[in-house]
Design a protein around this motif. Structure first.
Motif, PDB file in Angstrom:
ATOM      1  N   ALA A   1       0.804  -1.123   0.062  1.00  0.00           N
ATOM      2  CA  ALA A   1      -0.094   0.032   0.172  1.00  0.00           C
ATOM      3  C   ALA A   1       0.832   1.365   0.107  1.00  0.00           C
ATOM      4  O   ALA A   1       0.362   2.241  -0.631  1.00  0.00           O
ATOM      5  N   ILE A   2       2.058   1.106   0.686  1.00  0.00           N
ATOM      6  CA  ILE A   2       2.790   2.427   0.796  1.00  0.00           C
ATOM      7  C   ILE A   2       3.618   2.514  -0.750  1.00  0.00           C
ATOM      8  O   ILE A   2       3.497   3.766  -1.150  1.00  0.00           O
ATOM      9  N   VAL A   3       4.103   1.384  -1.195  1.00  0.00           N
ATOM     10  CA  VAL A   3       4.596   1.521  -2.573  1.00  0.00           C
ATOM     11  C   VAL A   3       3.500   2.080  -3.651  1.00  0.00           C
ATOM     12  O   VAL A   3       3.904   2.750  -4.215  1.00  0.00           O
ATOM     13  N   ALA A   4       2.323   1.475  -3.486  1.00  0.00           N
ATOM     14  CA  ALA A   4       1.419   2.008  -4.457  1.00  0.00           C
ATOM     15  C   ALA A   4       0.996   3.498  -4.129  1.00  0.00           C
ATOM     16  O   ALA A   4       0.650   4.036  -5.311  1.00  0.00           O
ATOM     17  N   LEU A   5       0.883   3.937  -2.940  1.00  0.00           N
ATOM     18  CA  LEU A   5       0.821   5.324  -2.940  1.00  0.00           C
ATOM     19  C   LEU A   5       1.864   6.310  -3.415  1.00  0.00           C
ATOM     20  O   LEU A   5       1.435   7.039  -4.232  1.00  0.00           O
ATOM     21  N   ILE A   6       3.110   5.840  -3.187  1.00  0.00           N
ATOM     22  CA  ILE A   6       4.246   6.402  -3.882  1.00  0.00           C
ATOM     23  C   ILE A   6       4.029   6.565  -5.456  1.00  0.00           C
ATOM     24  O   ILE A   6       4.026   7.475  -6.049  1.00  0.00           O
ATOM     25  N   ALA A   7       3.871   5.370  -5.909  1.00  0.00           N
ATOM     26  CA  ALA A   7       3.676   5.148  -7.326  1.00  0.00           C
ATOM     27  C   ALA A   7       2.562   5.989  -7.956  1.00  0.00           C
ATOM     28  O   ALA A   7       2.855   6.578  -9.070  1.00  0.00           O
ATOM     29  N   VAL A   8       1.527   5.892  -7.431  1.00  0.00           N
ATOM     30  CA  VAL A   8       0.363   6.586  -7.823  1.00  0.00           C
ATOM     31  C   VAL A   8       0.771   8.168  -8.058  1.00  0.00           C
ATOM     32  O   VAL A   8       0.466   8.904  -8.694  1.00  0.00           O
ATOM     33  N   ARG A   9       1.111   8.630  -6.961  1.00  0.00           N
ATOM     34  CA  ARG A   9       1.544  10.160  -6.930  1.00  0.00           C
ATOM     35  C   ARG A   9       2.506  10.511  -7.817  1.00  0.00           C
ATOM     36  O   ARG A   9       2.443  11.527  -8.472  1.00  0.00           O
ATOM     37  N   LEU A  10       3.798   9.756  -8.009  1.00  0.00           N
ATOM     38  CA  LEU A  10       4.682   9.750  -8.872  1.00  0.00           C
ATOM     39  C   LEU A  10       4.182   9.666 -10.341  1.00  0.00           C
ATOM     40  O   LEU A  10       4.494  10.372 -11.209  1.00  0.00           O
ATOM     41  N   ALA A  11       3.139   8.870 -10.594  1.00  0.00           N
ATOM     42  CA  ALA A  11       2.641   8.650 -11.933  1.00  0.00           C
ATOM     43  C   ALA A  11       1.777   9.963 -12.468  1.00  0.00           C
ATOM     44  O   ALA A  11       1.696  10.044 -13.676  1.00  0.00           O
ATOM     45  N   GLN A  12       1.399  10.620 -11.703  1.00  0.00           N
ATOM     46  CA  GLN A  12       0.556  11.876 -11.797  1.00  0.00           C
ATOM     47  C   GLN A  12       1.489  13.074 -12.264  1.00  0.00           C
ATOM     48  O   GLN A  12       0.727  14.141 -12.443  1.00  0.00           O
ATOM     49  N   ARG A  13       2.695  13.006 -11.898  1.00  0.00           N
ATOM     50  CA  ARG A  13       3.395  14.112 -12.441  1.00  0.00           C
ATOM     51  C   ARG A  13       3.403  14.424 -13.840  1.00  0.00           C
ATOM     52  O   ARG A  13       3.410  13.484 -14.571  1.00  0.00           O
ATOM     53  N   PRO A  14       3.344  15.561 -14.115  1.00  0.00           N
ATOM     54  CA  PRO A  14       3.465  15.806 -15.733  1.00  0.00           C
ATOM     55  C   PRO A  14       4.669  15.457 -16.206  1.00  0.00           C
ATOM     56  O   PRO A  14       5.989  15.629 -15.751  1.00  0.00           O
ATOM     57  N   ALA A  15       4.713  15.315 -17.652  1.00  0.00           N
ATOM     58  CA  ALA A  15       6.209  14.904 -18.400  1.00  0.00           C
ATOM     59  C   ALA A  15       6.944  16.433 -18.146  1.00  0.00           C
ATOM     60  O   ALA A  15       6.584  17.527 -18.129  1.00  0.00           O
ATOM     61  N   ASP A  16       8.183  15.820 -18.363  1.00  0.00           N
ATOM     62  CA  ASP A  16       9.175  17.142 -18.243  1.00  0.00           C
ATOM     63  C   ASP A  16      10.342  16.671 -19.255  1.00  0.00           C
ATOM     64  O   ASP A  16      10.274  15.683 -20.183  1.00  0.00           O
ATOM     65  N   ALA A  17      11.314  17.728 -19.188  1.00  0.00           N
ATOM     66  CA  ALA A  17      12.463  17.280 -20.082  1.00  0.00           C
ATOM     67  C   ALA A  17      13.183  15.967 -19.947  1.00  0.00           C
ATOM     68  O   ALA A  17      13.822  15.361 -20.721  1.00  0.00           O
ATOM     69  N   ALA A  18      13.282  15.557 -18.699  1.00  0.00           N
ATOM     70  CA  ALA A  18      13.980  14.407 -18.393  1.00  0.00           C
ATOM     71  C   ALA A  18      13.181  13.059 -18.827  1.00  0.00           C
ATOM     72  O   ALA A  18      13.547  12.187 -19.280  1.00  0.00           O
ATOM     73  N   LEU A  19      11.870  13.177 -18.541  1.00  0.00           N
ATOM     74  CA  LEU A  19      10.845  12.291 -19.133  1.00  0.00           C
ATOM     75  C   LEU A  19       9.825  12.745 -19.596  1.00  0.00           C
ATOM     76  O   LEU A  19       8.786  12.986 -19.385  1.00  0.00           O
ATOM     77  N   PRO A  20      10.125  13.003 -21.223  1.00  0.00           N
ATOM     78  CA  PRO A  20       9.088  13.669 -22.006  1.00  0.00           C
ATOM     79  C   PRO A  20       7.847  13.040 -22.299  1.00  0.00           C
ATOM     80  O   PRO A  20       6.696  13.493 -22.588  1.00  0.00           O
ATOM     81  N   TYR A  21       7.625  11.567 -22.117  1.00  0.00           N
ATOM     82  CA  TYR A  21       6.358  10.898 -22.152  1.00  0.00           C
ATOM     83  C   TYR A  21       5.838  10.514 -20.703  1.00  0.00           C
ATOM     84  O   TYR A  21       4.778  10.051 -21.086  1.00  0.00           O
ATOM     85  N   GLY A  22       6.133  11.279 -20.007  1.00  0.00           N
ATOM     86  CA  GLY A  22       5.634  11.050 -18.657  1.00  0.00           C
ATOM     87  C   GLY A  22       6.163  10.227 -17.555  1.00  0.00           C
ATOM     88  O   GLY A  22       6.833   9.288 -17.918  1.00  0.00           O
ATOM     89  N   TYR A  23       5.255  10.036 -16.375  1.00  0.00           N
ATOM     90  CA  TYR A  23       6.046   9.210 -15.419  1.00  0.00           C
ATOM     91  C   TYR A  23       4.951   7.784 -15.361  1.00  0.00           C
ATOM     92  O   TYR A  23       4.934   7.283 -14.231  1.00  0.00           O
ATOM     93  N   HIS A  24       4.075   7.659 -16.350  1.00  0.00           N
ATOM     94  CA  HIS A  24       3.119   6.826 -15.908  1.00  0.00           C
ATOM     95  C   HIS A  24       3.619   5.176 -15.829  1.00  0.00           C
ATOM     96  O   HIS A  24       2.881   4.649 -15.074  1.00  0.00           O
ATOM     97  N   LYS A  25       4.784   4.967 -16.284  1.00  0.00           N
ATOM     98  CA  LYS A  25       5.240   3.756 -16.009  1.00  0.00           C
ATOM     99  C   LYS A  25       5.656   3.281 -14.416  1.00  0.00           C
ATOM    100  O   LYS A  25       6.046   2.132 -14.013  1.00  0.00           O
ATOM    101  N   ALA A  26       5.649   4.428 -13.644  1.00  0.00           N
ATOM    102  CA  ALA A  26       6.096   4.255 -12.395  1.00  0.00           C
ATOM    103  C   ALA A  26       5.040   3.125 -11.561  1.00  0.00           C
ATOM    104  O   ALA A  26       5.658   2.400 -10.740  1.00  0.00           O
TER     105      ALA A  26
END
Length: 298
Positions: free
Chosen positions: A51-76
């Motif tokens: 549950a802790i891992v899932a919470l971290i991943a869900v919050r990270l996956a919602q971050r918008p795409a940026d220069a480092a990850l132009p396709y987004g963080y969805h695979k987190a």
């Protein structure tokens, strides 16, 4: 509440539920000394960690795409699900270890009825919450949330088996059955862990969308590409809740850039209506590039 905010809220709630259920199952084990209930409590520890891992991943996956990850963080979320699968397997190995020693030195559980009642109450909570997680995970296309819900359902199946088995231990006086039950729980958990890892690796390897979704995408392109000649090399991939679509669109050589762009806009608009959370890339080609395959528009 936006679906993304609801996903974070559910992931947070999952952690709270996991801690509560862990407390109940630990109490049941402490009251009885049962190896099977110990294995059940140990699996609940995994539920809290996941549950802790899932919470971290869900919050990270919602971050918008940026220069480092132009396709987004969805695979987190897929990485999260892999971690969940590994944790499940580790828990199963620990349970098998305890079951082995318990089988060598069997003992009858204490206060079995009270322990069974507490464990049953914890299981009811897990059943309700697992359904919430699975339904929302599928609706929001969140691999981490859905994996958490599926693992909880595995926990429910394991606990039901433990409760039935402990009832038999109490009725028959066969103490070693307690350890046998713990081993069966461990094998069930191993199977669950393998399933979670297998599904997550598919996502990390850019698995295509389902056949039904592919059929829908092809139909939308065919019905909204008036003026084009054909569409070919259609590819899709799924990354968390995001669907990526790219294809080549062949247009008449004499067509203006503005006209070709207008056709692309029409196709993209209809695809966004048909498929949620989609990113589309269209490569426009002149008619001499036609392969006479794929989707023939004219």
């Amino acid at each position: 509440m936006a679906i993304t905010d609801k996903t974070v809220a559910i992931a947070t709630g999952s952690l709270a539920v996991g801690i509560g259920v862990l407390a109940l199952k630990t109490l049941a084990w402490w009251m009885t000394g049962s190896v099977a209930l110990y294995s059940d409590a140990l699996e609940s520890i995994v539920n809290v960690v996941t549950a802790i891992v899932a919470l971290i991943a869900v919050r990270l996956a919602q971050r918008p795409a940026d220069a480092a990850l132009p396709y987004g963080y969805h695979k987190a979320e897929y990485f999260s699900a892999v971690v969940v699968g590994v944790m499940i397997i580790v828990a199963a190995i620990l349970i098998l270890r305890e079951a082995f020693y318990g089988f060598l030195e069997p003992s009858m559980p204490d206060a079995p009825l009270q322990g069974l009642a507490i464990s049953f109450f914890a299981t009811v909570i897990n059943v309700v919450w697992a359904q919430v997680l699975i339904r929302h995970g599928r609706k929001a296309r969140s691999p981490a949330i859905e994996a958490d819900g599926k693992h909880l359902m595995t926990d429910v199946v394991s606990t039901i088996g433990v409760l039935i088995g402990l009832g038999l231990v109490y009725l028959t006086g066969f103490a070693q059955l307690d350890s046998v039950l713990a081993a069966l729980v461990a094998l069930n958990i191993l199977w669950s862990g393998w399933g979670v890892i297998r599904e997550s690796v598919g996502g990390l390897m850019d698995v295509a969308v389902t056949p039904d979704t592919q059929k829908l995408i092809r139909a939308v392109i065919a019905n909204n590409a008036d003026g084009a000649i054909e569409a070919h090399d259609i590819r899709t991939r799924q990354a968390g809740k995001m669907t990526f679509i790219d294809f080549h669109l062949v247009v008449p050589g004499a067509m203006s850039v503005d006209e070709a762009h207008s056709i692309c806009d029409d196709i993209e608009g209809k695809l966004r209506e048909a498929v949620a959370d989609v990113q589309i890339t269209i490569h426009v080609e002149p008619e001499n590039k036609a392969k006479h395959a794929g989707i023939v528009v004219l």
